[in-house]
Design an enzyme around this catalytic site. Structure first.
Site, PDB file in Angstrom:
ATOM      1  N   THR A 183     -13.983  -5.853   1.093  1.00 33.52           N
ATOM      2  CA  THR A 183     -15.085  -6.817   1.172  1.00 33.52           C
ATOM      3  C   THR A 183     -14.873  -7.826   0.045  1.00 33.52           C
ATOM      4  O   THR A 183     -14.167  -7.538  -0.921  1.00 33.52           O
ATOM      5  CB  THR A 183     -16.450  -6.135   0.958  1.00 33.52           C
ATOM      6  N   GLU A 325     -16.992  -4.216   7.277  1.00 35.70           N
ATOM      7  CA  GLU A 325     -17.255  -2.825   7.656  1.00 35.70           C
ATOM      8  C   GLU A 325     -17.377  -2.630   9.166  1.00 35.70           C
ATOM      9  O   GLU A 325     -17.351  -1.510   9.655  1.00 35.70           O
ATOM     10  CB  GLU A 325     -18.566  -2.349   7.010  1.00 35.70           C
ATOM     11  N   LYS A 436     -38.694 -12.627  -3.361  1.00 38.58           N
ATOM     12  CA  LYS A 436     -39.857 -11.742  -3.344  1.00 38.58           C
ATOM     13  C   LYS A 436     -41.017 -12.420  -4.060  1.00 38.58           C
ATOM     14  O   LYS A 436     -41.060 -12.458  -5.276  1.00 38.58           O
ATOM     15  CB  LYS A 436     -39.531 -10.392  -3.983  1.00 38.58           C
ATOM     16  N   TRP A 441     -42.119 -11.472   1.171  1.00 36.57           N
ATOM     17  CA  TRP A 441     -40.840 -12.117   0.923  1.00 36.57           C
ATOM     18  C   TRP A 441     -40.716 -13.416   1.700  1.00 36.57           C
ATOM     19  O   TRP A 441     -41.382 -13.630   2.708  1.00 36.57           O
ATOM     20  CB  TRP A 441     -39.666 -11.182   1.204  1.00 36.57           C
TER      21      TRP A 441
END
Ligand code: ADP
Length: 537
Positions: A183, A325, A436, A441
């Protein structure tokens, strides 16, 4: 009753034999500097790829050794894509834009034995050699420029190939590792994902479904997405399986060069991150195009970008979502027949979502606190989790794995999403990018999308700034189109009718450019560092 079907292994050498046998006359096109191209047939490519298998034997690479590449997208890179796993070894595509420390980390962590590097990239790689403990050889693929150090570890690709004998490719265990990719490591060291032969074959088939990318024999595919970025999204192996022609851009990824290839090579499917397609739009307009799909993922596709493509060249962008992934294809945003008659504006909203899970991939959204699965009502948002035969089960040799995989075997994506009753996934944000504010949020992605709808805005990224009363509040970082003037007040006035009042950014700053990650995504991490300590008004 059991055992009535053949236990036939799904292996990459099967894809190789198929293209070698069935499509030897189809074409691989390589862009070479100066606007020229070089054409090879899959037949000639297959012959070279078999000899490359022989080279790996001659170099004494272990039977399951890691074969790294440090290269642009090219036909030679495609030879490595098949010769390494075909001969039982593991292809490790190195991201050429990683920082030196990360590169050193992943080469050593993966235990790479050999690196096949483009000559033009040697200047980045060679200085790291003293730290790369297991690398015995660097094989140079000559792409025209760059110094070649005088060192016995340096070998020439074409010389080795000329001297080698063709290898037999026959892998029998489909669960054997075939390739690996790290990654891009937005936090901490990159994490390694190891793909099996089986996962790659199934993923290639999935890319051929008409409900996903529909890769097929008649396609001429241009992967602008690098072959080191999540396997160029699986397009190379899918193209080989389907017998599609492949067009490789080499090292010139400028809008002009990409457009030129799309036009002159009659590309039918091109794939890249949003920043690529932002640059090419003005050049593609008015051209005679053969495109049937512009695939875009890696970060959210702004609705205005997709709509601009629909209006100007008659083809909206085809959004896909995935991760290293997930091999990476996990969802694709095709409009299903039951939605096809909707008004154009509604369709544009649907196209701005990440689409339906690909066949073979299961998705769910989960409340991060209660861990309960949430309904697919288009409203409830939670952590997106996925499972399927080409989704990683763990990371390679990494004790951070338990954080990313649930006890029942699902991948925790770190993305927050809603799923509509029609099964369209809508990514709200990455968990770490959400703002947040006072116990609720704010989606930075949504805000960016709205700001980028302003005709004078070229790019916009929203980050959270710590706030005494609300914990965090949004700061909009805006890049104005060349030659235009824009004020904070204009941006806020534009947003007012478009978002909830409490979502309005507390401040707007104008910047030259949004910093990009090694794979061309907006780098919020760099922006957060740049604006650390920023005082909101
Ligand atoms: P990294 O995590 O290092 O950036 P990846 O390329 O694997 O490397 O990134 C996967 C992530 O990219 C996803 O978890 C998601 O946040 C983001 N992403 C990929 N495709 C899309 C998309 N179509 N829309 C929004 N975000 C996307």
């Amino acid at each position: 009753m059991q055992g009535l079907m053949q236990d036939y292994p799904l292996t990459i050498d099967g894809i190789f034999r198929r293209v070698e046998r069935m499509y030897p006359n189809k074409t691989i096109v390589d862009a070479v500097p100066g606007g020229e191209v070089r054409r090879t047939s899959y037949g000639a490519w297959a012959e070279r790829t078999r000899r490359l298998g022989g080279v790996l034997d001659d170099l004494g690479i272990s039977t399951d050794g890691r074969v790294a590449t440090f290269a642009w997208n090219s036909g030679r890179h495609l030879e490595l894509y098949f010769a390494a796993p075909g001969s039982g070894r593991i292809l490790h595509t190195l991201n050429i834009r990683l920082f030196a420390e990360q590169l050193t980390y992943i080469v050593n962590h993966a235990e790479d034995e050999v690196i096949f590097a483009d000559r033009s990239l040697l200047g980045l790689l060679w200085p790291l050699m003293p730290e790369l403990s297991g690398v015995k050889h660097v094989v140079v693929m000559d792409d025209g420029t760059g110094d070649i150090p005088d060192d016995p570890r340096i070998l020439d690709y074409e010389e080795l190939l000329a001297a080698a004998s063709p290898a037999e490719f026959r892998v029998t265990d489909e669960d054997r590792a075939s390739s690996m990719c790290y990654t891009s490591g937005t936090t901490g060291n990159p994490k390694g994902v190891v793909y099996s032969h089986r996962s790659v074959v199934l993923h290639s088939m999935a890319a051929m479904f008409t409900g996903t990318l529909g890769v097929n024999e008649a396609d001429r595919i241009l992967p602008v997405v690098p072959m080191f970025h999540a396997n160029a999204w699986g397009l190379c192996q899918a193209a080989a399986m389907a017998g599609s022609d492949l067009i490789f851009p080499g090292r010139d990824l400028s809008p002009g060069a990409v457009t030129d290839l799309i036009v002159k090579e009659k590309v039918t499917l091109a794939a890249g991150v949003p920043t690529i397609w932002m640059g090419t739009l003005p050049l593609l307009e008015g051209q005679d195009l053969s495109l049937r799909a512009i695939v875009c993922g890696g970060s959210a596709v702004p609705k205005v970008l997709s709509e601009a493509y629909r209006e100007k060249i008659g083809l909206p962008i085809l959004q896909a979502w995935g991760m290293t992934e997930t091999s990476p294809l996990a969802s694709v945003c095709q409009i299903v027949s039951t939605l096809a008659g909707r008004p154009e504006d509604e369709l544009a909203d649907i196209r701005a979502t990440q689409g339906q899970p690909a066949p073979g991939v299961e998705a769910r959204i989960v409340d991060p606190d209660t861990l309960e699965e949430l309904p697919w009502d288009g409203k409830a948002s939670g952590e997106l989790q996925v499972a399927g035969p080409w989704i990683a089960r763990t990371y390679y040799n990494d004790d951070r794995a338990p954080e990313s995989f649930t006890p029942d075997g699902w991948l925790r994506t770190g993305d927050v999403a809603t799923i509509s009753p029609d099964a369209y996934i809508h990514l709200v944000d990455r968990t770490k990018d959400l703002v947040k504010s006072g116990g609720e949020w704010i989606s930075s992605v949504e805000l960016e999308n709205e700001i980028m709808a302003h005709p004078k805005v070229a790019e916009a990224a929203v980050i959270a700034i710590p706030h005494e009363r609300w914990v965090e509040r949004p700061l909009a970082c805006v890049v104005v189109r060349p030659g235009e003037q824009l004020t904070k007040e204009e941006v806020l006035a534009f947003l007012e009718p478009r978002v909830a009042k409490w979502w309005l950014p507390d401040d707007v700053v104008f910047i030259e450019e949004v910093p990009k990650t090694s794979v061309g995504k907006f780098s919020k991490k760099d922006l957060r560092e740049r604006f650390a300590g920023y005082q909101l008004p």
